[in-house]
Scaffold this motif. Structure first.
Motif, PDB file in Angstrom:
ATOM      1  N   GLY A  93       0.799  -1.209   0.000  1.00  0.00           N
ATOM      2  CA  GLY A  93       0.000   0.000   0.000  1.00  0.00           C
ATOM      3  C   GLY A  93       0.834   1.262   0.000  1.00  0.00           C
ATOM      4  O   GLY A  93       1.989   1.271  -0.454  1.00  0.00           O
ATOM      5  N   PRO A  94       0.287   2.343   0.551  1.00  0.00           N
ATOM      6  CA  PRO A  94       0.949   3.645   0.466  1.00  0.00           C
ATOM      7  C   PRO A  94       2.117   3.839   1.418  1.00  0.00           C
ATOM      8  O   PRO A  94       2.873   4.808   1.294  1.00  0.00           O
ATOM      9  CB  PRO A  94      -0.175   4.630   0.786  1.00  0.00           C
ATOM     10  CG  PRO A  94      -1.084   3.865   1.684  1.00  0.00           C
ATOM     11  CD  PRO A  94      -1.044   2.454   1.181  1.00  0.00           C
ATOM     12  N   ILE A 310      -5.733   4.904   5.337  1.00  0.00           N
ATOM     13  CA  ILE A 310      -4.805   4.255   6.262  1.00  0.00           C
ATOM     14  C   ILE A 310      -3.459   4.954   6.317  1.00  0.00           C
ATOM     15  O   ILE A 310      -2.770   4.903   7.340  1.00  0.00           O
ATOM     16  CB  ILE A 310      -4.627   2.760   5.916  1.00  0.00           C
ATOM     17  CG1 ILE A 310      -3.960   2.041   7.092  1.00  0.00           C
ATOM     18  CG2 ILE A 310      -3.841   2.572   4.604  1.00  0.00           C
ATOM     19  CD1 ILE A 310      -4.045   0.549   7.033  1.00  0.00           C
ATOM     20  N   ALA A 311      -3.071   5.638   5.273  1.00  0.00           N
ATOM     21  CA  ALA A 311      -1.779   6.325   5.292  1.00  0.00           C
ATOM     22  C   ALA A 311      -1.727   7.367   6.405  1.00  0.00           C
ATOM     23  O   ALA A 311      -0.775   7.417   7.189  1.00  0.00           O
ATOM     24  CB  ALA A 311      -1.500   6.969   3.937  1.00  0.00           C
ATOM     25  N   ASP A 312      -2.770   8.193   6.504  1.00  0.00           N
ATOM     26  CA  ASP A 312      -2.807   9.213   7.552  1.00  0.00           C
ATOM     27  C   ASP A 312      -3.032   8.595   8.928  1.00  0.00           C
ATOM     28  O   ASP A 312      -2.366   8.954   9.904  1.00  0.00           O
ATOM     29  CB  ASP A 312      -3.916  10.227   7.262  1.00  0.00           C
ATOM     30  CG  ASP A 312      -3.596  11.104   6.061  1.00  0.00           C
ATOM     31  OD1 ASP A 312      -2.417  11.198   5.690  1.00  0.00           O
ATOM     32  OD2 ASP A 312      -4.543  11.680   5.489  1.00  0.00           O
ATOM     33  N   GLY A 350      -5.921  -8.731  12.417  1.00  0.00           N
ATOM     34  CA  GLY A 350      -5.163  -7.884  11.517  1.00  0.00           C
ATOM     35  C   GLY A 350      -6.068  -7.136  10.551  1.00  0.00           C
ATOM     36  O   GLY A 350      -7.277  -7.022  10.771  1.00  0.00           O
ATOM     37  N   ARG A 351      -5.465  -6.622   9.485  1.00  0.00           N
ATOM     38  CA  ARG A 351      -6.227  -5.905   8.471  1.00  0.00           C
ATOM     39  C   ARG A 351      -5.871  -6.448   7.095  1.00  0.00           C
ATOM     40  O   ARG A 351      -4.757  -6.906   6.849  1.00  0.00           O
ATOM     41  CB  ARG A 351      -5.982  -4.400   8.564  1.00  0.00           C
ATOM     42  CG  ARG A 351      -6.269  -3.857   9.971  1.00  0.00           C
ATOM     43  CD  ARG A 351      -6.635  -2.403   9.940  1.00  0.00           C
ATOM     44  NE  ARG A 351      -7.996  -2.183   9.451  1.00  0.00           N
ATOM     45  CZ  ARG A 351      -9.099  -2.310  10.196  1.00  0.00           C
ATOM     46  NH1 ARG A 351      -9.027  -2.710  11.462  1.00  0.00           N
ATOM     47  NH2 ARG A 351     -10.284  -2.056   9.669  1.00  0.00           N
ATOM     48  N   ASN A 352      -6.842  -6.385   6.206  1.00  0.00           N
ATOM     49  CA  ASN A 352      -6.705  -7.005   4.890  1.00  0.00           C
ATOM     50  C   ASN A 352      -5.545  -6.392   4.101  1.00  0.00           C
ATOM     51  O   ASN A 352      -5.432  -5.162   4.026  1.00  0.00           O
ATOM     52  CB  ASN A 352      -8.009  -6.831   4.109  1.00  0.00           C
ATOM     53  CG  ASN A 352      -8.110  -7.794   2.955  1.00  0.00           C
ATOM     54  OD1 ASN A 352      -7.258  -7.806   2.074  1.00  0.00           O
ATOM     55  ND2 ASN A 352      -9.166  -8.601   2.963  1.00  0.00           N
ATOM     56  N   PRO A 353      -4.693  -7.223   3.529  1.00  0.00           N
ATOM     57  CA  PRO A 353      -3.580  -6.682   2.743  1.00  0.00           C
ATOM     58  C   PRO A 353      -4.011  -5.899   1.509  1.00  0.00           C
ATOM     59  O   PRO A 353      -3.221  -5.111   0.970  1.00  0.00           O
ATOM     60  CB  PRO A 353      -2.797  -7.948   2.346  1.00  0.00           C
ATOM     61  CG  PRO A 353      -3.157  -8.958   3.380  1.00  0.00           C
ATOM     62  CD  PRO A 353      -4.584  -8.674   3.715  1.00  0.00           C
ATOM     63  N   GLN A 357     -11.615   0.554  -1.414  1.00  0.00           N
ATOM     64  CA  GLN A 357     -11.949   1.726  -2.230  1.00  0.00           C
ATOM     65  C   GLN A 357     -11.874   3.043  -1.463  1.00  0.00           C
ATOM     66  O   GLN A 357     -11.884   4.130  -2.060  1.00  0.00           O
ATOM     67  CB  GLN A 357     -13.358   1.566  -2.804  1.00  0.00           C
ATOM     68  CG  GLN A 357     -14.451   1.464  -1.757  1.00  0.00           C
ATOM     69  CD  GLN A 357     -15.832   1.221  -2.362  1.00  0.00           C
ATOM     70  OE1 GLN A 357     -15.953   1.091  -3.578  1.00  0.00           O
ATOM     71  NE2 GLN A 357     -16.844   1.147  -1.516  1.00  0.00           N
ATOM     72  N   ASN A 358     -11.791   2.955  -0.143  1.00  0.00           N
ATOM     73  CA  ASN A 358     -11.670   4.150   0.688  1.00  0.00           C
ATOM     74  C   ASN A 358     -10.239   4.398   1.150  1.00  0.00           C
ATOM     75  O   ASN A 358      -9.995   5.144   2.101  1.00  0.00           O
ATOM     76  CB  ASN A 358     -12.587   4.038   1.905  1.00  0.00           C
ATOM     77  CG  ASN A 358     -14.047   3.961   1.533  1.00  0.00           C
ATOM     78  OD1 ASN A 358     -14.525   4.751   0.711  1.00  0.00           O
ATOM     79  ND2 ASN A 358     -14.753   3.004   2.110  1.00  0.00           N
ATOM     80  N   ALA A 359      -9.280   3.744   0.478  1.00  0.00           N
ATOM     81  CA  ALA A 359      -7.856   3.873   0.793  1.00  0.00           C
ATOM     82  C   ALA A 359      -7.528   3.356   2.196  1.00  0.00           C
ATOM     83  O   ALA A 359      -6.564   3.804   2.822  1.00  0.00           O
ATOM     84  CB  ALA A 359      -7.398   5.324   0.632  1.00  0.00           C
ATOM     85  N   GLY A 360      -8.338   2.412   2.684  1.00  0.00           N
ATOM     86  CA  GLY A 360      -8.089   1.795   3.977  1.00  0.00           C
ATOM     87  C   GLY A 360      -7.998   0.289   3.866  1.00  0.00           C
ATOM     88  O   GLY A 360      -7.947  -0.278   2.769  1.00  0.00           O
ATOM     89  N   ARG A 361      -8.000  -0.366   4.997  1.00  0.00           N
ATOM     90  CA  ARG A 361      -7.938  -1.825   5.047  1.00  0.00           C
ATOM     91  C   ARG A 361      -9.082  -2.342   5.922  1.00  0.00           C
ATOM     92  O   ARG A 361      -9.366  -1.780   6.985  1.00  0.00           O
ATOM     93  CB  ARG A 361      -6.603  -2.313   5.612  1.00  0.00           C
ATOM     94  CG  ARG A 361      -5.351  -1.887   4.831  1.00  0.00           C
ATOM     95  CD  ARG A 361      -4.119  -2.598   5.395  1.00  0.00           C
ATOM     96  NE  ARG A 361      -2.863  -2.055   4.914  1.00  0.00           N
ATOM     97  CZ  ARG A 361      -2.242  -2.457   3.800  1.00  0.00           C
ATOM     98  NH1 ARG A 361      -2.802  -3.400   3.037  1.00  0.00           N
ATOM     99  NH2 ARG A 361      -1.089  -1.933   3.446  1.00  0.00           N
ATOM    100  N   ASP A 362      -9.711  -3.426   5.506  1.00  0.00           N
ATOM    101  CA  ASP A 362     -10.819  -4.012   6.260  1.00  0.00           C
ATOM    102  C   ASP A 362     -10.317  -5.102   7.208  1.00  0.00           C
ATOM    103  O   ASP A 362      -9.137  -5.425   7.251  1.00  0.00           O
ATOM    104  CB  ASP A 362     -11.862  -4.557   5.285  1.00  0.00           C
ATOM    105  CG  ASP A 362     -12.450  -3.468   4.398  1.00  0.00           C
ATOM    106  OD1 ASP A 362     -12.652  -2.350   4.908  1.00  0.00           O
ATOM    107  OD2 ASP A 362     -12.684  -3.729   3.196  1.00  0.00           O
ATOM    108  N   HIS A 363     -11.224  -5.679   7.985  1.00  0.00           N
ATOM    109  CA  HIS A 363     -10.873  -6.687   8.987  1.00  0.00           C
ATOM    110  C   HIS A 363     -10.272  -7.930   8.330  1.00  0.00           C
ATOM    111  O   HIS A 363     -10.699  -8.344   7.252  1.00  0.00           O
ATOM    112  CB  HIS A 363     -12.106  -7.103   9.787  1.00  0.00           C
ATOM    113  CG  HIS A 363     -12.748  -5.982  10.533  1.00  0.00           C
ATOM    114  ND1 HIS A 363     -13.831  -6.163  11.349  1.00  0.00           N
ATOM    115  CD2 HIS A 363     -12.458  -4.652  10.599  1.00  0.00           C
ATOM    116  CE1 HIS A 363     -14.188  -5.003  11.885  1.00  0.00           C
ATOM    117  NE2 HIS A 363     -13.367  -4.069  11.442  1.00  0.00           N
TER     118      HIS A 363
END
Length: 441
Positions: A93-94, A310-312, A350-353, A357-363
């Motif tokens: 990711g970022p 997730i970057a921020d 953890g969070r999904n690798p 679509q929201n620039a984050g990671r899901d469960h």
């Protein structure tokens, strides 16, 4: 009877009422104590006077019993962005990865201080669970048990108190900062003391101005008298547990050791090193408490449920954890308490690798990372691995009961000893898990 028509004092009226109703032969409010079955006898005027004359409680002594600081990253900490990065893949990711002081091992870029002391950690990269919801996942990681309707299981702090008793005569055996779990079926005696805001410490430690100490204790003695008939007919561990809890609370409120909860006594330099975040101030308070023989301190830090940006989010939360945990390890190492204190960094999953679509990671419960340090831990260890993209365990799958067993062994607890709940069901600390010898010293 015409006793109520007499111009007797309120004190005398209460004494006579207690004698008539409950058969209390001597209820001396003047002396501040209940002579028969008094659960608060140690706080009587006579007992306090004796202590002031020199009969004081013994100072806390080292018992060799280990302490635990349990840092819980609530929300689901991303393994790919912390302890198990996947540089060069879409999973990363970022955010990038940085080298640690262990050859060939990398951490997420927001953990530079921890990367520089990776040899003081043991990282488990192959944790796995089937629980992908926050509530059940949090419960499982704090108890080692799946959440069920019929039984409330105790947290780690309650287990430690059940096995070890108290270390300090006044301070509580366990404290939850920012959240945590209760004593479950072990009862109120084993309940942790909750701290909402570490900056404010333990609240409501002094009574209102209108209520003097002797008046407060008289109310406690009267309460005990009113309960006497009930206690004579009903013998329940739960009732005794609340008595123990009240006694311990009163003992704490009368103790000079309350200063252990006061971060205002820390230097500005120390506060700056830990940071102003909740996890930073929580770890600073945890350090003070274990220095004063509190056995278990949980520090809960939220904000890890990073479905968006997730970057921020990771830059903020990762930096806070990095600063707080590194300062904690440094201080405990400098004082020597690192040899008596185990530190655990845990999360519910953890969070999904894959970036959503929201620039984050899901469960993502299939694989995640936890870390340990301090007493009983073989530091500089990286155990297990996820696959090349961080989706599944590749090597050495570790269950939550295994993780609990490992924590228990590090703490030198009898992890397989059976304790029975009030309904007779047997439980163990490890819940059938096997300790991971590779991360134990």
């Amino acid at each position: 009877m015409n006793w109520y028509k007499d111009a007797v004092s309120r004190r005398a009226m209460m004494r006579l009422a207690a004698w008539q109703s409950f058969g209390v032969s001597v209820l001396s409010f003047a002396g501040g104590r209940l002579l028969a079955d008094d659960p608060f006898a140690e706080f009587s005027d006579e007992a306090i006077a004796a202590k002031q004359a020199g009969d004081k409680p013994a100072e806390a002594k080292s018992t060799g019993k280990r302490r635990l600081i349990y840092i819980f990253s609530a929300g689901g900490m991303s393994h790919v962005d912390t302890f198990d990065p996947k540089p060069g893949t879409d999973s990363q990711g970022p955010l990038g990865a940085i080298a640690t002081n262990i050859s060939g091992v990398q951490f997420g870029q927001s953990l530079p201080k921890l990367a520089a002391m990776a040899d003081k950690l043991a990282v488990i990269r192959s944790m796995s669970t089937e629980t992908g919801a926050h509530g059940p996942g949090s419960y499982l990681m704090r108890t080692g048990q799946k959440e069920i309707a019929s039984t409330r299981h105790p947290g780690i702090g309650a287990w430690m108190q059940r096995f070890n008793g108290r270390i300090h005569p006044a301070l509580p055996p366990s404290v939850n900062i920012g959240g945590g779990i209760g004593p479950g079926y072990l009862g109120a005696k084993f309940a942790p003391v909750p701290i909402g805001d570490p900056n404010r410490g333990l609240q409501n430690t002094s009574g209102p101005e209108y209520l003097a100490d002797d008046q407060f204790m008289r109310r406690m003695y009267l309460s005990a008298a009113l309960d006497r008939e009930f206690r004579s007919k009903v013998h329940l561990k739960q009732v005794d547990g609340y008595d123990d809890l009240y006694r311990e609370a009163i003992r704490l409120l009368k103790s000079d050791d309350l200063k252990a909860f006061d971060l205002n006594l820390e230097s500005e330099e120390a506060k700056e090193r830990y940071g102003k975040s909740k996890v930073g101030r929580g770890c600073l308070l945890a350090r003070r408490l274990v220095e004063n023989d509190v056995q278990y301190v949980e520090v809960q830090a939220g904000g890890w449920d990073m479905h968006n940006d997730i970057a921020d989010a990771m830059t903020s939360r990762g930096s806070e954890l990095d600063q707080a945990l590194s300062a904690l390890i440094e201080d405990l190492t400098a004082s020597g308490l690192i040899h008596e204190t185990t530190i655990v960094v845990a999360t519910e999953f953890g969070r999904n690798p894959s970036i959503n679509q929201n620039a984050g990671r899901d469960h993502h419960p299939a694989v995640f990372s936890c870390a340990m340090a301090g007493a009983g831990v073989r530091t500089g260890t990286i155990l297990g691995s996820s696959d090349s993209k961080g989706f599944l365990v590749d090597e050495y799958q570790v269950s939550v009961p295994d993780f609990m067993a490992t924590i228990g062994k590090a703490l030198q607890l009898p992890v397989d000893k059976e304790i029975h709940s009030p309904d007779g069901r047997p439980f163990t600390f490890a819940n059938g898990g096997m300790a991971i010898d590779e991360v134990l010293a």
